[in-house]
Design an enzyme around this catalytic site. Structure first.
Site, PDB file in Angstrom:
ATOM      1  N   ASN A   1       0.796  -1.237   0.000  1.00  0.00           N
ATOM      2  CA  ASN A   1       0.000   0.000   0.000  1.00  0.00           C
ATOM      3  C   ASN A   1       0.823   1.279   0.000  1.00  0.00           C
ATOM      4  O   ASN A   1       0.310   2.368   0.265  1.00  0.00           O
ATOM      5  CB  ASN A   1      -0.973  -0.002   1.191  1.00  0.00           C
ATOM      6  CG  ASN A   1      -0.222  -0.044   2.521  1.00  0.00           C
ATOM      7  OD1 ASN A   1       1.002  -0.194   2.537  1.00  0.00           O
ATOM      8  ND2 ASN A   1      -0.936   0.113   3.611  1.00  0.00           N
TER       9      ASN A   1
ATOM     10  N   ASP B   1       6.469 -17.375  13.921  1.00  0.00           N
ATOM     11  CA  ASP B   1       7.575 -17.194  14.853  1.00  0.00           C
ATOM     12  C   ASP B   1       6.997 -17.193  16.266  1.00  0.00           C
ATOM     13  O   ASP B   1       6.054 -16.456  16.544  1.00  0.00           O
ATOM     14  CB  ASP B   1       8.273 -15.858  14.562  1.00  0.00           C
ATOM     15  CG  ASP B   1       9.769 -15.925  14.780  1.00  0.00           C
ATOM     16  OD1 ASP B   1      10.170 -16.406  15.845  1.00  0.00           O
ATOM     17  OD2 ASP B   1      10.518 -15.498  13.885  1.00  0.00           O
TER      18      ASP B   1
ATOM     19  N   GLU C   1      15.318 -21.936  17.549  1.00  0.00           N
ATOM     20  CA  GLU C   1      16.512 -21.106  17.390  1.00  0.00           C
ATOM     21  C   GLU C   1      17.321 -21.271  18.672  1.00  0.00           C
ATOM     22  O   GLU C   1      16.849 -20.907  19.745  1.00  0.00           O
ATOM     23  CB  GLU C   1      16.138 -19.642  17.177  1.00  0.00           C
ATOM     24  CG  GLU C   1      17.353 -18.808  16.810  1.00  0.00           C
ATOM     25  CD  GLU C   1      17.371 -17.410  17.398  1.00  0.00           C
ATOM     26  OE1 GLU C   1      18.109 -16.571  16.888  1.00  0.00           O
ATOM     27  OE2 GLU C   1      16.655 -17.158  18.391  1.00  0.00           O
TER      28      GLU C   1
ATOM     29  N   ASP D   1       3.097   2.526   1.960  1.00  0.00           N
ATOM     30  CA  ASP D   1       3.506   3.273   3.154  1.00  0.00           C
ATOM     31  C   ASP D   1       4.956   2.970   3.541  1.00  0.00           C
ATOM     32  O   ASP D   1       5.440   3.425   4.576  1.00  0.00           O
ATOM     33  CB  ASP D   1       2.564   2.994   4.335  1.00  0.00           C
ATOM     34  CG  ASP D   1       2.617   1.538   4.800  1.00  0.00           C
ATOM     35  OD1 ASP D   1       3.356   0.728   4.187  1.00  0.00           O
ATOM     36  OD2 ASP D   1       1.921   1.207   5.773  1.00  0.00           O
TER      37      ASP D   1
ATOM     38  N   ASP E   1       3.981  -5.788   4.193  1.00  0.00           N
ATOM     39  CA  ASP E   1       2.739  -6.169   4.869  1.00  0.00           C
ATOM     40  C   ASP E   1       2.216  -7.506   4.348  1.00  0.00           C
ATOM     41  O   ASP E   1       2.765  -8.079   3.403  1.00  0.00           O
ATOM     42  CB  ASP E   1       1.689  -5.058   4.691  1.00  0.00           C
ATOM     43  CG  ASP E   1       1.645  -4.568   3.260  1.00  0.00           C
ATOM     44  OD1 ASP E   1       1.491  -5.414   2.356  1.00  0.00           O
ATOM     45  OD2 ASP E   1       1.802  -3.346   3.025  1.00  0.00           O
TER      46      ASP E   1
HETATM   47  O1  ISL Z   1      22.777 -11.732  20.163  1.00  0.00           O
HETATM   48  C1  ISL Z   1      23.179 -12.852  19.901  1.00  0.00           C
HETATM   49  C2  ISL Z   1      24.517 -13.261  20.258  1.00  0.00           C
HETATM   50  O2  ISL Z   1      25.387 -12.760  19.248  1.00  0.00           O
HETATM   51  C3  ISL Z   1      22.379 -13.772  19.133  1.00  0.00           C
HETATM   52  O3  ISL Z   1      22.818 -15.060  19.136  1.00  0.00           O
HETATM   53  C4  ISL Z   1      20.972 -13.732  19.641  1.00  0.00           C
HETATM   54  O4  ISL Z   1      20.886 -14.462  20.805  1.00  0.00           O
HETATM   55  C5  ISL Z   1      20.062 -14.310  18.654  1.00  0.00           C
HETATM   56  O5  ISL Z   1      20.322 -13.673  17.470  1.00  0.00           O
HETATM   57  C6  ISL Z   1      18.630 -14.167  19.103  1.00  0.00           C
HETATM   58  O6  ISL Z   1      17.827 -13.754  18.066  1.00  0.00           O
HETATM   59  C7  ISL Z   1      16.439 -13.806  18.175  1.00  0.00           C
HETATM   60  O7  ISL Z   1      15.942 -13.221  19.349  1.00  0.00           O
HETATM   61  C8  ISL Z   1      16.105 -11.821  19.482  1.00  0.00           C
HETATM   62  C9  ISL Z   1      15.725 -11.044  18.234  1.00  0.00           C
HETATM   63  O8  ISL Z   1      16.206  -9.728  18.324  1.00  0.00           O
HETATM   64  C10 ISL Z   1      16.262 -11.680  16.993  1.00  0.00           C
HETATM   65  O9  ISL Z   1      15.828 -10.988  15.851  1.00  0.00           O
HETATM   66  C11 ISL Z   1      15.808 -13.109  17.002  1.00  0.00           C
HETATM   67  O10 ISL Z   1      16.130 -13.796  15.827  1.00  0.00           O
HETATM   68  C12 ISL Z   1      15.235 -11.400  20.631  1.00  0.00           C
HETATM   69  O11 ISL Z   1      13.920 -11.820  20.406  1.00  0.00           O
HETATM   70 CA    CA Z   2       2.563  -1.384   3.737  1.00  0.00          CA
END
Ligand code: ISL
Ligand code: CA
Length: 629
Positions: free
Chosen positions: A104, A179, A339, A106, A110
């Site tokens: 859109n 996520d 993760e 902005d 999205d």
């Molecule tokens: O900061 C780190 C050590 O270098 C990373 O391993 C970190 O722990 C990792 O990247 C965590 O990432 C995830 O959680 C964060 C968020 O900002 C990131 O985008 C996400 O992928 C907090 O939610």
């Molecule tokens: Ca948008």
């Protein structure tokens, strides 16, 4: 029980000991031989710590040994039957919604933008999408700080848009995972708001609070991943609150059963809607050591974060993951990928072996930097290290575990730039990485823009960077570490997550994203074309490329040749890992050449061609012999 009187070899034979020692070697830039050498293996740990000096003091040994001894399972074979699963066959594609596609005008990507690109993704050959957070959030950390788990952020669209996206994804025969960010919530989440407003609230015990006696010393020495102490003072409430990430991302107390129930309900709510699974943000951080004791200072200075050994593999991690698996994932047959920063192969086995029913896969990160280097350093990544790293996992991870394959995500600069800053080589490197990603054994996760051959951007000033991690680090470097603005900016430029978060240059000449010249990213059409072809190859020969065996045929400096073999036949991949020319010398005569990426001349072939005996910089060749031949 491992003690200071145990030997190095005994420590290295345990799961946690193995991964912790490897991590230390990585930080120090040393090879595994430093411990597998029998002369060292026979040494007692006590002697070793004496020899190692200040860098590895005995106190660090104690901290590691208590982690090692807390894990009872050290004989996991992970050699169960290799089962088939959709998520083993799938190619995943990570969407960072803010910068994927804006519908859109902005300037913010999205959900409707994603809907508009589903045909593109389908044609690329993608089977499943991972959406980085789209929930309601004040955006202190671009959506990784969630205010409402059951609401879509208005900038991204509405719940109707989401439902339509999910429906269309499914109609196209694809899947979608969300996520799951449940190590912490936003400080604007109603749970936290109630917790901080009312000490008697049932939400008080959803987080970690400690009384504030007015002094300047936080409750412990843990540091935040985004600079400074991991404790934030709440003056009105006279407490400190724990936040491992930004000051607006408050850690949830998973030891409280009510937290775990609420999380499970929320996960079930999305799974009931039909989402196919979750990527679980820093999921290995959810269990903190009771009492939140100080972290070891030596580990802190080696890793860059103090306290991490008190929660990256906490006492109840396995129990909490298994519980969530039972309460939510198993009921829906849903997929999970955790993760898990800091987790090595043996610990990853304990988290993912199918018989343990915790996670399906993890993202481990040790392949992202060459040993001895960190993300915020400007250096050249060595693909010889990637070869050795990946070979180790291919050979030892085990048949009841399954690995993820990726080079990029929204938290890292673009890998092709790290390998070689020279744009002349970017196409070749992008294709080489893709060829490995789609022919090694594991599930590929493409990060948006990988398939366009996107490289790092030439940010010119800190004002062009909005990421909280970079901004906080810049402030720390200039205000506390005595760096000049130029020096500090150079550090940020090397490691900032912003490189991966620029809007995708779908059409750089028009649309809402009209970047200044120096931020204009070039799309390499041949890379996209090659992604399509390679993904098609992986699908066509999935009995070999997904489920088949892996064997290294040749491994020496600059060279990596491996074979996949299975029901569809054998496929041999020959990689040149450096910018120099490599002699190929490799003529699998009974195989035909399927693909070659000689400098700027792509060959997608059927049948023999005369190939030069020299490999171009970063060239990759793929050969095949069909089962029937
Ligand atoms: O900061 C780190 C050590 O270098 C990373 O391993 C970190 O722990 C990792 O990247 C965590 O990432 C995830 O959680 C964060 C968020 O900002 C990131 O985008 C996400 O992928 C907090 O939610
Ligand atoms: Ca948008």
């Amino acid at each position: 029980m491992i003690t200071l009187d145990s030997t190095v070899a005994e420590l290295y034979a345990t799961a946690v000991g193995h991964d912790a020692v490897k991590k230390i070697l990585l930080q120090l830039g040393l090879s595994e031989k430093a411990v597998t050498n029998p002369l060292i293996g026979r040494r007692r740990l006590r002697t070793l710590f004496k020899l190692a000096g200040k860098r590895i003091p005995a106190s660090m040994g104690d901290a590691i040994l208590s982690l090692v001894n807390a894990e009872q399972v050290n004989d996991l074979k992970a050699d169960g039957e290799q089962k088939k699963a959709w998520w083993k066959e799938a190619v995943f594609y990570q969407i960072y919604p803010r910068s994927f596609c804006d519908s859109n005008g902005d300037g913010i990507g999205d959900l409707r933008g994603i809907i508009g690109r589903l045909d593109y993704l389908k044609e690329l050959g993608v089977d499943a999408l991972w959406l980085s957070p789209v929930y309601d959030s004040p955006n202190d950390d671009n959506g990784y700080d969630i205010r409402d788990y059951r609401k879509i952020l208005p900038e991204f669209g509405t719940m109707e848009d989401f439902d339509e996206l999910l429906d269309k994804v499914h109609k196209k025969g694809m899947r979608l995972i969300m996520d799951l960010v449940v190590n912490h919530t936003s400080d604007e989440h109603p749970w936290f708001q109630e917790a901080i407003a009312d000490p008697a609230s049932k939400y008080r015990d959803y987080y970690f609070f400690r009384p504030d006696d007015g002094g300047d010393t936080p409750p412990n020495n843990w540091t935040s991943f985004f600079s400074g102490s991991a404790w934030r003072r709440f003056p009105d409430a006279h407490v400190w609150g724990l936040h491992l990430f930004s000051t607006k991302q408050m850690d949830l107390n998973w030891d409280n059963p009510a937290v775990r129930s609420d999380v499970a309900d929320m996960v079930n709510w999305w799974l009931d809607k039909g989402v196919d699974g979750f990527r679980m943000d820093v999921i290995n951080y959810i269990s903190k050591e009771a009492g939140l004791p100080d972290g070891n200072e030596a580990i802190g200075s080696m890793m860059g974060y103090t306290g991490v050994e008190k929660y990256y593999y906490g006492p109840n991690l396995h129990a909490y993951l298994h519980e969530l698996h039972e309460r939510a994932f198993a009921r829906h047959g849903a997929f999970s990928v955790g993760e898990t920063p800091g987790i090595g192969m043996r610990m990853a086995q304990l988290l993912t072996a199918q018989e343990r029913e915790e996670l399906d896969m993890v993202f481990s990160f040790d392949q992202l930097e060459t040993p001895g280097h960190t993300r915020f350093e400007d250096y050249r990544y060595d693909l010889n290290y990637y070869r050795d790293y990946i070979t180790d996992w291919m050979e030892h991870y085990g048949t009841s575990c399954w690995m993820s394959l990726f080079y990029n995500n929204h938290d890292n600069p673009r890998m092709i730039s790290k390998v070689d800053p020279d744009p002349a080589h970017h196409q070749a490197i992008a294709i080489l990485l893709a060829a490995m990603q789609f022919t090694l054994k594991g599930t590929p996760f493409v990060f948006q823009g990988d398939e366009m051959g996107l490289a790092n951007a030439s940010f010119q000033s800190i004002d062009e960077i909005s990421d909280v991690e970079s901004k906080n680090l810049y402030a720390e470097l200039t205000q506390e570490k005595g760096m000049s603005p130029e020096q500090a900016f150079a550090v940020i430029l090397a490691g900032t997550r912003e490189h991966a978060r620029l809007p995708l240059p779908w059409n750089s000449k028009s649309g809402s994203w009209d970047p200044p010249e120096h931020l204009r990213q070039k799309v390499l059409e041949d890379v996209t074309k090659t992604y399509r072809w390679l993904i098609g190859l992986r699908r066509k020969y999935r009995n070999t490329l997904v489920y088949g065996d892996f064997a290294v045929l040749r491994r020496k400096k600059g060279v990596f040749v491996y074979r996949r073999s299975g029901e569809d036949g054998t496929i041999i991949v020959e990689c040149s890992l450096t910018e120099g020319q490599q002699r190929s010398g490799f003529r699998p005569d009974d195989h035909r050449l399927l693909f070659a990426s000689a400098d700027r001349r792509l060959y997608f072939g059927e049948g023999h061609v005369g190939m030069s005996t020299a490999l171009d910089p970063y060239e990759v060749r793929i050969w095949m012999k069909n089962a029937a031949e």
